[in-house]
Design an enzyme around this catalytic site. Structure first.
Site, PDB file in Angstrom:
ATOM      1  N   GLY A  71       1.000 176.033   2.261  1.00  0.00           N
ATOM      2  CA  GLY A  71       2.300 176.016   1.623  1.00  0.00           C
ATOM      3  C   GLY A  71       2.878 174.612   1.545  1.00  0.00           C
ATOM      4  O   GLY A  71       3.666 174.288   0.672  1.00  0.00           O
TER       5      GLY A  71
ATOM      6  N   VAL B 278      -4.926 169.461   1.635  1.00  0.00           N
ATOM      7  CA  VAL B 278      -5.432 168.664   2.753  1.00  0.00           C
ATOM      8  C   VAL B 278      -6.753 168.045   2.318  1.00  0.00           C
ATOM      9  O   VAL B 278      -7.612 168.723   1.751  1.00  0.00           O
ATOM     10  CB  VAL B 278      -5.640 169.530   4.017  1.00  0.00           C
ATOM     11  CG1 VAL B 278      -6.122 168.659   5.176  1.00  0.00           C
ATOM     12  CG2 VAL B 278      -4.353 170.258   4.386  1.00  0.00           C
TER      13      VAL B 278
ATOM     14  N   ASP C 144       4.045 180.430  13.334  1.00  0.00           N
ATOM     15  CA  ASP C 144       3.084 180.711  12.261  1.00  0.00           C
ATOM     16  C   ASP C 144       1.654 180.637  12.783  1.00  0.00           C
ATOM     17  O   ASP C 144       0.768 180.085  12.125  1.00  0.00           O
ATOM     18  CB  ASP C 144       3.275 179.733  11.100  1.00  0.00           C
ATOM     19  CG  ASP C 144       2.634 180.236   9.806  1.00  0.00           C
ATOM     20  OD1 ASP C 144       2.434 181.454   9.675  1.00  0.00           O
ATOM     21  OD2 ASP C 144       2.319 179.405   8.937  1.00  0.00           O
TER      22      ASP C 144
END
Length: 837
Positions: free
Chosen positions: A533, A537, A648
């Site tokens: 989100g 990367v 998360d």
């Protein structure tokens, strides 16, 4: 007689002891009666209960009889003795085991041949044809069992050696390839199963095409390394130099090895000879490079894995005359001048029929020559139908291809220096892959095209140019207005980010954008290793050789800036072996980047939810990962400078390093508390559905216990190899938690175990983990344990409490509801208002 036979069997079983190895479980190895390092004609070793063995001079390897896993069969093999795990690296009688009724005996006869017999029947023997003079069989510290003539060891005195007949393991100094003079192939082949060392479904070796190529084979060809071009294998162009080993590829026509006329092979050697190593081909077709570096080490450490990186590595996935681009959609594309042979199947993403020419070649028309189009950064085609001449250059190579109507492509065979040698391809071109990064030296491939193709490509309709130009000018004007607005906004945003970081994190290195851009090849798409989100990367490499992972704030992200600052503030000073380490950040122009240590094996979800890669994580690996995650969470909750709640935790946010050690990542959603504060609330619920605790998803209340709930979900997923989504059981539909709870109450919890790891599981350990996971996902926070208790429960034999009914336990839902549930439980980041599921 039955009673007597039973007594013999029981007595035999009492003689054996259980020893676990990485490639097999050796259930019978005793090493107390070693017979030095050799066998002469007057000596033998037998499997008569005394378990005589021979051990290499420095005690590195041992030869003797063993039984793999739960098998009752006996085999003659070589294993590492110097490590604390007896790891079998070679087996003599792979497909002719000895039963346990009578002993096997290994002797050396006068002809210099080793003979394995049982009840005077030959089970296995060597096949030396050379004249023997007082032969001796000696086990070397390299792991090679060599039969010498008296007066050895010299290469000319070798009558036979085990290195010429590999099993499923490559050791330093072993060769994979061909001895052309003897017509002998050095090929490795997997075991059939951990209990059966017979040749299995997978093998890896060099195929002697005109232009030789390495293939991994199952029932068909599975993947291909690509031929050696003097600098690298065409399909493995991005292999980085290793600090542990160096490999060599030797060809009979390479001027670099003028004395070699009879061999083509691959081999590797260790830079530090005190390290033990092996390359193992497992039953799934995966390569594993293991090392054993320390005397007190308890397990082999996984250093590298060699397996199909993605679908483009699957042999011929795009059919003929096409190329595979893993980051494109569709990934298969016809070469220029070609179109799908079956457009309908191509549109359905069935590419196996490949592509055909749109215009015929003009080979037989002397007035119109075909042309050659240069392709760069390609894995060159399958070399089955090739012709090779090492003594001519590229110009003559082109002329030869042009004069042969069957020749479809040509290239230099050796790209060192200015390039040399010629290889021609005939017929359809198969198994090509397009890479997005370029090497300093490329093996350019020239593909034959109809001359008409170049003429048609050089024409452009004037109306098309006008139709493109006018809208473009209008767009540029609007874009200019927007750019001025964005520049002003970004200046404010950049100042806010930098001020926050400098205020809270004084010692964090700030990298220059050109440094990171160079490290990631300007954020080249092939270096992209993930997407969240936050944004993409990328993998990178700094000028000092350090590998890094670069997290790039997406400019279109609705979140990001807050999460960026949050992550920098929280993780910059965290130091724990199970937390990913932040190396620095970059704030320049519109770019906001976080620079992390690089995790070679990616995220946990790419293993446990993948049918093939999941087999690489045995239960011991998974249990090690579970404990690592738990210790990382404990540090966040209790031992770090601030009490941190991750909010998360999920499989995709657990990364694995090159040794499969887990590290928790992604702290963009985390919350930090000071003092004795342990909980908070929010009306902006963020995280991932399927992992959220009930009180957090419904009421916005979060605490250390909401992380414990997420850990419980993750623990179940690691055990089951399935995501927390709708599952059908006994005509009811449950999520993974409900399914686990139902099986637990019925006493069938072992049904949860991922089928890929059943052979390596310790049932009591798995049952304990399942019970701990159910305790972690109980509905009320006060019923859940702390991470301190979780680690104590996992890592000891203490008595566990019985779990209560878990949170979010659907007892029975309709098919429609099940479908909705599956969607809501997908691992997608959600940034949402205060609405429950």
């Amino acid at each position: 007689m039955d009673i007597l036979n039973s007594m013999i069997i029981v007595a035999y079983l009492l003689l054996v002891s259980s020893v676990t190895v990485s490639s097999a479980k050796v259930s019978s190895v005793t090493v107390s009666m070693a017979v030095n390092d050799s066998i002469g004609m007057s000596k033998s070793i037998s499997d008569d209960g005394n378990d005589k063995t021979i051990v290499s001079k420095d005690g590195v390897f041992e030869l003797g009889f063993f039984s793999p896993g739960s098998s009752m069969k006996r085999y003659l093999g070589i294993w590492y003795k110097k490590s604390s795990m007896y790891t079998v690296v070679w087996v003599a009688n792979r497909d002719k085991p000895i039963d346990f009724v009578s002993a096997g005996i290994l002797t050396l006869d006068i002809t210099g041949n080793l003979i394995l017999t049982q009840n005077d029947s030959v089970v296995w023997s060597t096949n030396s044809q050379r004249q023997a003079q007082n032969p001796v069989a000696q086990l070397m510290d390299s792991g090679n069992l060599v039969v010498w003539n008296d007066g050895g060891p010299n290469s000319e005195d070798i009558l036979w050696q085990s290195f010429d007949y590999p099993s499923d393991t490559i050791l330093p100094g072993m060769k994979v390839g061909w001895d052309l003079k003897r017509g002998l192939e050095w090929r490795i082949t997997s075991w059939k199963s951990p209990n059966d060392p017979a040749p299995g479904d997978f093998s890896w070796g060099l195929v002697l095409n005109e232009y030789p190529d390495f293939y991994m084979k199952g029932r068909t060809r599975l993947n291909r390394f690509g031929p050696w071009n003097g600098l690298y294998f065409s399909g493995f162009r991005d292999q980085n130099p290793s600090s542990v080993y160096e490999f060599t590829y030797v060809t009979s026509y390479d001027a670099k090895f003028p004395s070699n006329k009879d061999e083509i092979y691959y081999t590797y050697t260790l830079k530090n000879t005190s390290i033990l190593s092996r390359v193992h081909l497992d039953q799934t077709g995966g390569f594993h490079f293991y090392i054993w570096a320390e005397e007190d080490q308890q397990n082999w450490e996984l250093y590298e894995m060699y397996s199909s990186r993605d679908q483009c590595d699957n042999y011929g996935v795009c059919g003929s005359n096409s190329k595979c681009l893993i980051d494109e959609s569709p990934m298969c594309q016809c070469l220029e001048g070609f179109s799908p042979k079956s457009p309908q199947e191509w549109d359905m993403r069935n590419w196996t029929k490949g592509c055909v020419r749109t215009k015929p070649l003009t080979c037989n028309d002397i007035s119109i020559n075909d042309i050659f189009v240069k392709f760069v950064a390609l894995k060159v085609p399958d070399t089955t139908h090739t012709w090779l001449d090492e003594n001519i250059g590229l110009d003559e190579c082109r002329a030869r291809c042009l004069n042969n109507c069957s020749c479809m492509a040509f290239s230099n065979s050796d790209i060192r220096g200015s390039g040399s040698g010629c290889v021609l391809w005939f017929g359809d071109l198969i198994d090509m892959r397009q890479f997005n990064t370029k090497q300093t030296r490329e093996q350019d491939l020239y593909i034959r095209m109809a001359n008409a193709e170049s003429q048609s490509e050089s024409k452009m309709n004037i109306r098309t140019i006008v139709a493109i130009t006018i809208p473009t000018l209008c767009g540029v004007l609007l874009l200019s207005v927007y750019v001025v607005y964005r520049i002003r906004r970004n200046l404010v945003e950049k100042s806010m980010v930098r001020d926050n970081i400098e205020k809270h994190v004084e010692d964090l290195p700030l990298f220059a954008l050109p440094t990171i851009s160079m490290a990631t090849s300007n954020f080249w798409i092939e270096n992209k290793i993930g997407q969240g989100g936050f944004g993409p990367v990328y993998k990178g490499k700094l000028s000092d050789g350090r590998q890094i992972a670069v997290k790039r704030l997406s400019r279109s992200s609705g979140q990001g800036v807050t999460e960026f600052i949050n992550e920098v503030k929280l993780i910059a000073k965290l130091q724990h072996r199970n937390l990913v380490r932040l190396l620095g950040c970059c704030i320049q122009g519109q770019e906001k980047l976080l620079i992390y240590e690089y995790m070679a094996n990616g995220s946990l979800d790419s293993f446990i939810f993948d049918h093939t890669k999941g087999k690489l994580l045995s239960w011991p690996h998974r249990f090690h990962i579970i404990l690592g995650i738990a210790r990382g969470l404990l540090y966040l909750h209790q031992d770090s400078r601030l009490r941190i709640i991750h909010r998360d935790l999920k499989a995709s946010n657990v990364l694995l390093d090159d040794k499969l050690n887990p590290k928790i990542s992604d702290f963009g959603m985390a919350k930090a508390f000071g003092g004795d504060q342990t909980e908070g609330n929010t009306n902006r619920v963020v995280g991932t559905y399927g992992y959220m605790a009930p009180e957090y998803a419904v009421d916005g209340l979060f605490s250390v216990k909401s992380d414990v709930f997420s850990f419980g979900i993750l623990l179940l997923e690691i055990i089951c190899g399935s995501k927390n989504r709708a599952l059908s059981y006994a005509n009811n539909t449950y999520n993974l938690v409900g399914y686990a709870w139902t099986l637990w109450k019925e006493g069938n919890a072992l049904q949860l175990i991922d089928s890929k790891i059943k052979d390596s599981c310790i049932d009591s350990e798995v049952l304990r983990c399942i019970q701990v996971s159910l305790v972690c996902v109980q509905h009320y926070p006060e019923d859940r344990p702390t991470m301190t208790s979780v680690i104590r429960m996992l890592d000891s034999e203490m008595e566990l409490v019985d779990p209560k009914e878990p949170g979010f336990f659907p007892r029975k839902v309709s098919n429609e509801a099940a479908n909705q549930n599956e969607i809501s439980l997908n691992n997608e980041i959600s940034v949402t208002s205060l609405d429950g599921r």
